[in-house]
Design an enzyme around this catalytic site. Structure first.
Site, PDB file in Angstrom:
ATOM      1  N   TYR A   1      -7.028  -4.552   2.302  1.00  0.00           N
ATOM      2  CA  TYR A   1      -7.474  -3.723   1.173  1.00  0.00           C
ATOM      3  C   TYR A   1      -8.215  -2.474   1.660  1.00  0.00           C
ATOM      4  O   TYR A   1      -8.132  -1.417   1.034  1.00  0.00           O
ATOM      5  CB  TYR A   1      -8.293  -4.538   0.162  1.00  0.00           C
ATOM      6  CG  TYR A   1      -7.353  -5.243  -0.793  1.00  0.00           C
ATOM      7  CD1 TYR A   1      -6.725  -4.543  -1.824  1.00  0.00           C
ATOM      8  CD2 TYR A   1      -7.016  -6.574  -0.612  1.00  0.00           C
ATOM      9  CE1 TYR A   1      -5.806  -5.157  -2.664  1.00  0.00           C
ATOM     10  CE2 TYR A   1      -6.109  -7.202  -1.451  1.00  0.00           C
ATOM     11  CZ  TYR A   1      -5.505  -6.485  -2.477  1.00  0.00           C
ATOM     12  OH  TYR A   1      -4.588  -7.088  -3.294  1.00  0.00           O
TER      13      TYR A   1
ATOM     14  N   ASP B   1      -4.442   1.915  -8.489  1.00  0.00           N
ATOM     15  CA  ASP B   1      -4.985   3.066  -7.753  1.00  0.00           C
ATOM     16  C   ASP B   1      -5.991   3.895  -8.555  1.00  0.00           C
ATOM     17  O   ASP B   1      -6.688   4.750  -7.990  1.00  0.00           O
ATOM     18  CB  ASP B   1      -3.847   3.972  -7.244  1.00  0.00           C
ATOM     19  CG  ASP B   1      -2.891   4.403  -8.343  1.00  0.00           C
ATOM     20  OD1 ASP B   1      -3.340   4.653  -9.480  1.00  0.00           O
ATOM     21  OD2 ASP B   1      -1.676   4.492  -8.069  1.00  0.00           O
TER      22      ASP B   1
ATOM     23  N   HIS C   1      -3.247  -4.994 -13.785  1.00  0.00           N
ATOM     24  CA  HIS C   1      -3.402  -5.712 -12.507  1.00  0.00           C
ATOM     25  C   HIS C   1      -4.744  -5.424 -11.825  1.00  0.00           C
ATOM     26  O   HIS C   1      -4.918  -5.755 -10.658  1.00  0.00           O
ATOM     27  CB  HIS C   1      -2.246  -5.360 -11.553  1.00  0.00           C
ATOM     28  CG  HIS C   1      -0.938  -5.898 -12.015  1.00  0.00           C
ATOM     29  ND1 HIS C   1       0.277  -5.538 -11.463  1.00  0.00           N
ATOM     30  CD2 HIS C   1      -0.625  -6.798 -12.989  1.00  0.00           C
ATOM     31  CE1 HIS C   1       1.256  -6.178 -12.092  1.00  0.00           C
ATOM     32  NE2 HIS C   1       0.733  -6.930 -13.022  1.00  0.00           N
TER      33      HIS C   1
ATOM     34  N   CYS D   1     -20.626 -15.300  -9.278  1.00  0.00           N
ATOM     35  CA  CYS D   1     -21.139 -15.001 -10.630  1.00  0.00           C
ATOM     36  C   CYS D   1     -20.142 -14.189 -11.458  1.00  0.00           C
ATOM     37  O   CYS D   1     -20.405 -13.912 -12.625  1.00  0.00           O
ATOM     38  CB  CYS D   1     -22.483 -14.283 -10.547  1.00  0.00           C
ATOM     39  SG  CYS D   1     -22.363 -12.570  -9.985  1.00  0.00           S
TER      40      CYS D   1
ATOM     41  N   CYS E   1     -22.260  -9.902  -2.982  1.00  0.00           N
ATOM     42  CA  CYS E   1     -22.779  -9.513  -4.293  1.00  0.00           C
ATOM     43  C   CYS E   1     -24.270  -9.166  -4.188  1.00  0.00           C
ATOM     44  O   CYS E   1     -25.039  -9.894  -3.567  1.00  0.00           O
ATOM     45  CB  CYS E   1     -22.569 -10.684  -5.258  1.00  0.00           C
ATOM     46  SG  CYS E   1     -23.193 -10.400  -6.901  1.00  0.00           S
TER      47      CYS E   1
ATOM     48  N   CYS F   1     -26.203 -12.122  -6.495  1.00  0.00           N
ATOM     49  CA  CYS F   1     -26.301 -13.544  -6.139  1.00  0.00           C
ATOM     50  C   CYS F   1     -25.860 -13.810  -4.702  1.00  0.00           C
ATOM     51  O   CYS F   1     -25.833 -14.950  -4.271  1.00  0.00           O
ATOM     52  CB  CYS F   1     -25.467 -14.378  -7.104  1.00  0.00           C
ATOM     53  SG  CYS F   1     -23.693 -14.238  -6.802  1.00  0.00           S
TER      54      CYS F   1
ATOM     55  N   GLY G   1       8.703   4.407 -13.651  1.00  0.00           N
ATOM     56  CA  GLY G   1       8.476   4.039 -12.249  1.00  0.00           C
ATOM     57  C   GLY G   1       8.107   2.596 -11.997  1.00  0.00           C
ATOM     58  O   GLY G   1       7.256   2.314 -11.156  1.00  0.00           O
TER      59      GLY G   1
ATOM     60  N   VAL H   1      13.759   6.805 -10.474  1.00  0.00           N
ATOM     61  CA  VAL H   1      14.711   7.427  -9.543  1.00  0.00           C
ATOM     62  C   VAL H   1      15.979   6.593  -9.399  1.00  0.00           C
ATOM     63  O   VAL H   1      16.968   7.058  -8.842  1.00  0.00           O
ATOM     64  CB  VAL H   1      14.092   7.662  -8.139  1.00  0.00           C
ATOM     65  CG1 VAL H   1      13.073   8.779  -8.158  1.00  0.00           C
ATOM     66  CG2 VAL H   1      13.474   6.387  -7.578  1.00  0.00           C
TER      67      VAL H   1
ATOM     68  N   ALA I   1       9.266  10.916 -11.283  1.00  0.00           N
ATOM     69  CA  ALA I   1       8.339  10.944 -12.424  1.00  0.00           C
ATOM     70  C   ALA I   1       7.624  12.289 -12.537  1.00  0.00           C
ATOM     71  O   ALA I   1       7.493  12.843 -13.632  1.00  0.00           O
ATOM     72  CB  ALA I   1       7.327   9.813 -12.287  1.00  0.00           C
TER      73      ALA I   1
HETATM   74  P1  OAD Z   1       7.924  -1.609  -7.404  1.00  0.00           P
HETATM   75  O1  OAD Z   1       7.682  -1.181  -6.001  1.00  0.00           O
HETATM   76  O2  OAD Z   1       8.480  -2.970  -7.644  1.00  0.00           O
HETATM   77  O3  OAD Z   1       8.905  -0.576  -8.101  1.00  0.00           O
HETATM   78  C1  OAD Z   1       8.687   0.810  -8.036  1.00  0.00           C
HETATM   79  C2  OAD Z   1       9.695   1.485  -8.934  1.00  0.00           C
HETATM   80  O4  OAD Z   1       9.432   2.875  -8.902  1.00  0.00           O
HETATM   81  C3  OAD Z   1      11.151   1.284  -8.509  1.00  0.00           C
HETATM   82  O5  OAD Z   1      11.938   0.970  -9.646  1.00  0.00           O
HETATM   83  C4  OAD Z   1      11.550   2.661  -7.942  1.00  0.00           C
HETATM   84  O6  OAD Z   1      12.921   2.950  -8.151  1.00  0.00           O
HETATM   85  C5  OAD Z   1      10.661   3.576  -8.751  1.00  0.00           C
HETATM   86  N1  OAD Z   1      10.322   4.860  -8.132  1.00  0.00           N
HETATM   87  C6  OAD Z   1      10.093   5.148  -6.807  1.00  0.00           C
HETATM   88  N2  OAD Z   1       9.742   6.427  -6.625  1.00  0.00           N
HETATM   89  C7  OAD Z   1       9.738   6.994  -7.869  1.00  0.00           C
HETATM   90  C8  OAD Z   1       9.443   8.300  -8.368  1.00  0.00           C
HETATM   91  N3  OAD Z   1       9.067   9.297  -7.540  1.00  0.00           N
HETATM   92  N4  OAD Z   1       9.554   8.526  -9.694  1.00  0.00           N
HETATM   93  C9  OAD Z   1       9.927   7.528 -10.550  1.00  0.00           C
HETATM   94  N5  OAD Z   1      10.217   6.275 -10.133  1.00  0.00           N
HETATM   95  C10 OAD Z   1      10.117   6.002  -8.827  1.00  0.00           C
HETATM   96  O7  OAD Z   1       6.540  -1.391  -8.184  1.00  0.00           O
HETATM   97  P2  OAD Z   1       6.076  -2.000  -9.580  1.00  0.00           P
HETATM   98  O8  OAD Z   1       7.201  -2.137 -10.531  1.00  0.00           O
HETATM   99  O9  OAD Z   1       4.891  -1.222 -10.005  1.00  0.00           O
HETATM  100  O10 OAD Z   1       1.460  -6.212  -8.337  1.00  0.00           O
HETATM  101  O11 OAD Z   1       5.600  -3.442  -9.125  1.00  0.00           O
HETATM  102  C11 OAD Z   1       4.983  -4.297 -10.042  1.00  0.00           C
HETATM  103  C12 OAD Z   1       3.902  -5.097  -9.357  1.00  0.00           C
HETATM  104  O12 OAD Z   1       4.449  -5.763  -8.209  1.00  0.00           O
HETATM  105  C13 OAD Z   1       2.782  -4.263  -8.760  1.00  0.00           C
HETATM  106  O13 OAD Z   1       1.781  -3.953  -9.706  1.00  0.00           O
HETATM  107  C14 OAD Z   1       2.217  -5.163  -7.691  1.00  0.00           C
HETATM  108  C15 OAD Z   1       3.511  -5.677  -7.102  1.00  0.00           C
HETATM  109  O14 OAD Z   1       3.432  -6.911  -6.482  1.00  0.00           O
HETATM  110  C16 OAD Z   1       0.310  -6.625  -7.771  1.00  0.00           C
HETATM  111  O15 OAD Z   1      -0.101  -6.209  -6.709  1.00  0.00           O
HETATM  112  C17 OAD Z   1      -0.425  -7.624  -8.571  1.00  0.00           C
END
Ligand code: OAD
Length: 245
Positions: free
Chosen positions: A68, A105, A120, A131, A148, A151, A188, A215, A232
């Site tokens: 992280y 982010d 998320h 706590c 923390c 605590c 996205g 995309v 996007a």
């Molecule tokens: P993904 O990485 O699964 O998907 C990203 C999407 O963004 C894909 O469909 C790409 O085609 C698209 N993409 C990439 N570049 C782009 C751009 N410049 N403009 C538009 N689209 C674009 O990410 P998420 O769907 O957000 O969870 O993933 C969902 C969750 O899975 C995340 O929140 C995370 C992950 O595990 C946790 O960490 C809890």
């Protein structure tokens, strides 16, 4: 994108009374933050089960915090892009608007979005494992291991990990927004992770017009009424330029 198609969708947006938006990692890709499942996606290079599960944290909290810290460093200097700003601007023009993001982010908030649900969690927040107090922490790097102030319990990222339950009030509020909207934007996201993945069907079941911006085609594309292929940061501002006054 064809001008006629763009104009038709812009008219729908201009006529919409309630808009709900779902965003994923793709919207922040244009700010320089890697996605999860793209070519250089985080889950291509790291195993989620080693880093983003409660078991991983219990086994090796240092390793999880180091990861992280690396992500904090990666995100710390990144700025919202034109798509984040266009959504914040749309919010100001509408009575009924909700933005649900899977991103941790924090860039939507920086861009000015307020009717925002961070489904998320947020990488700039920490939660006490004892706590449960949630506090903001923008340290880069964060001290390992962080404790923390109240605590002295071990702090963890305020992020929903695999195998964990999402914060129920946020899920409920999101579901209501997608049920109640007449226009949904899906931007996205690969549409793989639940419950976000089911929100498109929910909106469709309640007769919303669904516009996807990505995309590439995704799991949601078949259900969407329109798919705008492109980045996007290019497509969203162009789409939302319509004058609603
Ligand atoms: P993904 O990485 O699964 O998907 C990203 C999407 O963004 C894909 O469909 C790409 O085609 C698209 N993409 C990439 N570049 C782009 C751009 N410049 N403009 C538009 N689209 C674009 O990410 P998420 O769907 O957000 O969870 O993933 C969902 C969750 O899975 C995340 O929140 C995370 C992950 O595990 C946790 O960490 C809890």
């Amino acid at each position: 994108m064809e001008a006629k198609q763009l104009q038709e969708i812009q008219e729908k947006i201009a006529a919409a009374k309630a808009v709900a938006v779902l965003t994923g990692a793709g919207i922040s890709a244009d700010s320089g933050i890697p996605t999860f499942r793209g070519e250089d996606g985080l889950w291509r290079n790291f195993r989620a089960e080693d880093l983003a599960t409660p078991e991983a944290f219990e086994r090796d909290p240092r390793l999880v915090w180091e990861w992280y810290n690396w992500r904090r460093e990666l995100i710390a200097d990144k700025q919202p892009n034109a798509a984040h700003y266009a959504l914040a601007d749309l919010e100001r023009r509408l009575e009924a608007f909700v933005l649900v993001t899977q991103n941790v982010d924090g860039l939507h908030a920086v861009a000015g979005s307020r009717k925002l649900i961070e489904l998320h969690g947020n990488i700039w927040k920490v939660r006490c494992t004892q706590c449960e107090a949630v506090t903001e922490n923008r340290d880069v790097p964060i001290v390992i291991l962080p404790h923390c102030m109240r605590c002295h319990g071990l702090l963890r990222p305020h992020i929903v990990w695999f195998g964990e339950v999402l914060y129920a009030p946020d899920v409920l509020k999101s579901a209501r927004a997608f049920e109640g909207c007449d226009l949904m934007l899906v931007i996205g996201t690969s549409g793989i992770v639940q419950p976000a993945a089911s929100f498109v069907s929910l909106a469709k079941d309640h007769k919303a017009f669904v516009v996807e911006i990505n995309v590439a085609e995704t799991a949601a594309s078949l259900e969407a009424d329109a798919l705008l292929l492109g980045r996007a940061a290019d497509v969203v501002p162009q789409l939302l330029m319509a004058d609603r006054s």
